[in-house]
Design a protein around this motif. Structure first.
Motif, PDB file in Angstrom:
ATOM      1  N   PRO A 158      32.497  75.199  54.862  1.00 42.32           N
ATOM      2  CA  PRO A 158      31.925  73.904  54.514  1.00 42.32           C
ATOM      3  C   PRO A 158      31.471  73.843  53.059  1.00 42.32           C
ATOM      4  CG  PRO A 158      30.329  75.215  55.725  1.00 42.32           C
ATOM      5  CD  PRO A 158      31.544  76.070  55.580  1.00 42.32           C
ATOM      6  N   THR A 159      31.793  72.756  52.388  1.00 42.66           N
ATOM      7  CA  THR A 159      31.326  72.562  51.018  1.00 42.66           C
ATOM      8  C   THR A 159      30.358  71.378  50.925  1.00 42.66           C
ATOM      9  OG1 THR A 159      33.294  71.235  50.532  1.00 42.66           O
ATOM     10  CG2 THR A 159      33.408  73.573  50.002  1.00 42.66           C
ATOM     11  N   GLU A 160      30.078  70.751  52.068  1.00 43.25           N
ATOM     12  CA  GLU A 160      29.099  69.653  52.121  1.00 43.25           C
ATOM     13  C   GLU A 160      28.303  69.787  53.414  1.00 43.25           C
ATOM     14  OE1 GLU A 160      31.041  65.829  51.753  1.00 43.25           O
ATOM     15  OE2 GLU A 160      32.413  66.627  50.242  1.00 43.25           O
ATOM     16  N   HIS A 163      29.913  68.582  56.634  1.00 36.13           N
ATOM     17  CA  HIS A 163      30.872  69.481  57.291  1.00 36.13           C
ATOM     18  C   HIS A 163      30.157  70.374  58.301  1.00 36.13           C
ATOM     19  CE1 HIS A 163      33.358  69.407  53.271  1.00 36.13           C
ATOM     20  NE2 HIS A 163      33.388  68.254  53.914  1.00 36.13           N
ATOM     21  N   PRO A 183      27.380  68.493  47.434  1.00 31.31           N
ATOM     22  CA  PRO A 183      28.602  69.305  47.442  1.00 31.31           C
ATOM     23  C   PRO A 183      28.421  70.579  46.613  1.00 31.31           C
ATOM     24  CG  PRO A 183      29.062  67.031  46.763  1.00 31.31           C
ATOM     25  CD  PRO A 183      27.576  67.178  46.802  1.00 31.31           C
ATOM     26  N   ARG A 299      37.612  71.137  45.128  1.00 25.67           N
ATOM     27  CA  ARG A 299      38.074  70.105  46.067  1.00 25.67           C
ATOM     28  C   ARG A 299      38.891  70.645  47.233  1.00 25.67           C
ATOM     29  NH1 ARG A 299      40.668  65.578  42.038  1.00 25.67           N
ATOM     30  NH2 ARG A 299      38.745  64.910  40.994  1.00 25.67           N
ATOM     31  N   SER A 302      37.368  70.419  51.100  1.00 28.06           N
ATOM     32  CA  SER A 302      37.106  69.050  51.558  1.00 28.06           C
ATOM     33  C   SER A 302      38.414  68.270  51.657  1.00 28.06           C
ATOM     34  CB  SER A 302      36.093  68.347  50.656  1.00 28.06           C
ATOM     35  OG  SER A 302      36.533  68.340  49.332  1.00 28.06           O
ATOM     36  N   SER A 303      39.392  68.577  50.789  1.00 32.60           N
ATOM     37  CA  SER A 303      40.692  67.898  50.861  1.00 32.60           C
ATOM     38  C   SER A 303      41.439  68.295  52.130  1.00 32.60           C
ATOM     39  CB  SER A 303      41.555  68.240  49.647  1.00 32.60           C
ATOM     40  OG  SER A 303      40.901  67.882  48.455  1.00 32.60           O
ATOM     41  N   ARG A 305      40.123  69.280  54.928  1.00 31.95           N
ATOM     42  CA  ARG A 305      39.449  68.619  56.047  1.00 31.95           C
ATOM     43  C   ARG A 305      39.849  67.155  56.154  1.00 31.95           C
ATOM     44  NH1 ARG A 305      34.701  70.966  58.160  1.00 31.95           N
ATOM     45  NH2 ARG A 305      34.369  72.968  57.150  1.00 31.95           N
ATOM     46  N   ALA A 306      39.853  66.470  55.006  1.00 32.35           N
ATOM     47  CA  ALA A 306      40.148  65.036  55.026  1.00 32.35           C
ATOM     48  C   ALA A 306      41.579  64.790  55.511  1.00 32.35           C
ATOM     49  CB  ALA A 306      39.947  64.446  53.637  1.00 32.35           C
TER      50      ALA A 306
END
Ligand code: TXA
Ligand code: MG
Length: 343
Positions: A158-160, A163, A183, A299, A302-303, A305-306
């Motif tokens: 997790p970076t946020e 997450h 973040p 990034r 998170s990229s 994950r998105a």
């Protein structure tokens, strides 16, 4: 109307201001599990001296008990109460701490750490994180803080805070709190080095990460012994960094690496200028339009994950080639693991 207790609601979301850090430190000192930001990724923290709290980390993550934990400390002096640093390792610690470097050194006998931390090894992984929030938390909790990345075992780090809070893909409902510091700036886990064994043995790289190999080798004045290609799913006990199995850091989607362009039906993860076909991809992100490897590292998770969310079950993400230098080496390492066959 009575609110249903969603699992997520049982995990407190605390903002990382002075009062929030103090509250998180109190929870840690009382033996609770608290996720917190470091400069690399969010860690799942527990008092490293408490066998019960440390057992809670393994339970919450579904982590095999053979996989040891990194201990986070406030400074080198505190690190030296748990591990033995030779001259070469002390030089690197002085140069790169606080920062994204974990050092695996011989465990000091009669150290106060819970035995499960080292999973039966005679070494311990230590790190002084650079995040001011993490440092304040460690100082105020007044204990060494065991912290693996705050994700279910085998999944993307997790970076946020969001997450971590997710009840399906994160740890929402399974831990006491998440301290939200926004973040994480580096976006990849720390680089791990192990002390050489014997007088002439060289330092070994156990995991490429947020500190580039170029910077490490320049400071060490020598080349580091490299890990071999990602180890296939051998028994974790046989691996030097047991978390480094081939299939790891995995999103749900399949990955197709070093792709020139997305095929019809694929999602696209770009780096630098996108090919024309990216416009037709069913979902698309770019790690860094400017082809900047530090930005791409920040990034990456998170990229993934998105795109995973956009694709749903069973999709494929085509990924542009990433240069294998600087943080690109660690990006490629994580992508290779995310693309490896799942057991
Ligand atoms: O950036 C990071 O390192 C993050 C943040 C939270 O600090 N932490 C992290 O922890 O990535 P984790 O548990 O997800 O990954 C730690 C890795 C694992 O592969 C583990 O096997 C290895 O470090 N490790 C820990 N102690 C070790 C030891 N004594 N010997 C060899 N490998 C060790
Ligand atoms: Mg991890």
């Amino acid at each position: 109307m009575a609110a249903l207790a969603s699992p997520r609601n049982t995990t407190r979301h605390i903002s990382a201001d002075a009062a929030g850090i103090a509250e998180a430190a109190r929870l840690l000192a009382e033996g609770h599990l608290v996720a917190f930001p470091t400069e690399t990724v969010y860690g799942l923290g527990a008092d490293a001296r408490s066998a019960e709290a440390v057992a809670g980390i393994y339970r919450a993550k579904g982590r095999p008990s053979s996989n040891p934990l990194i201990v986070h400390v406030a400074d080198l002096r505190m690190a030296e109460t748990f591990g033995i640093f030779d001259a070469a390792m002390r030089r690197l610690a002085e140069r790169f701490w606080p920062g994204p470097l974990t050092m695996v050194v011989p465990l000091r006998e009669a150290s106060a750490l819970a035995p499960a931390i080292t999973a039966g090894r005679e070494t311990v992984g230590l790190r002084v994180p650079a995040s001011p929030v993490a440092l304040a938390l460690i100082r105020q909790a007044g204990c060494p803080v065991a912290a693996p990345s705050a994700n279910p075992s085998g999944r993307v780090s997790p970076t946020e805070a969001e997450h971590v809070l997710d009840p399906d893909t994160g740890l929402g409902g399974r831990i006491a709190a998440v301290l939200d510091g926004g973040p994480t700036p580096v976006g990849l886990e720390s680089t791990i080095v192990a002390a050489g064994r014997g007088a002439s043995a060289s330092l070994r790289l156990l995991r490429p990460g947020g500190l580039s190999l170029e910077a490490l080798e320049a400071a060490a004045g020598a080349l580091l012994a490299q890990p071999t290609a990602p180890v296939e799913t051998a028994a974790p006990e046989g691996l030097e960094a047991p978390g480094m199995m081939a299939s790891h850091y995995a999103p749900r989607a399949r990955l197709r690496l070093a792709a020139a362009a997305p095929e019809p039906g694929e999602a696209w993860l770009g780096f630098g200028a996108d090919p024309a076909a990216a416009a037709d991809a069913i979902a698309a992100r770019n790690l860094s339009e400017a082809a900047d490897l530090d930005e791409a590292a920040q990034r990456l998770f998170s990229s993934l994950r998105a795109l995973d969310t956009d694709l749903g079950e069973g999709g494929t993400i085509a990924v542009a080639p990433i240069p294998d230098r600087g943080l690109g080496r660690a990006i490629n390492d994580r992508l290779a693991r995310a693309a490896a066959p799942r057991s």
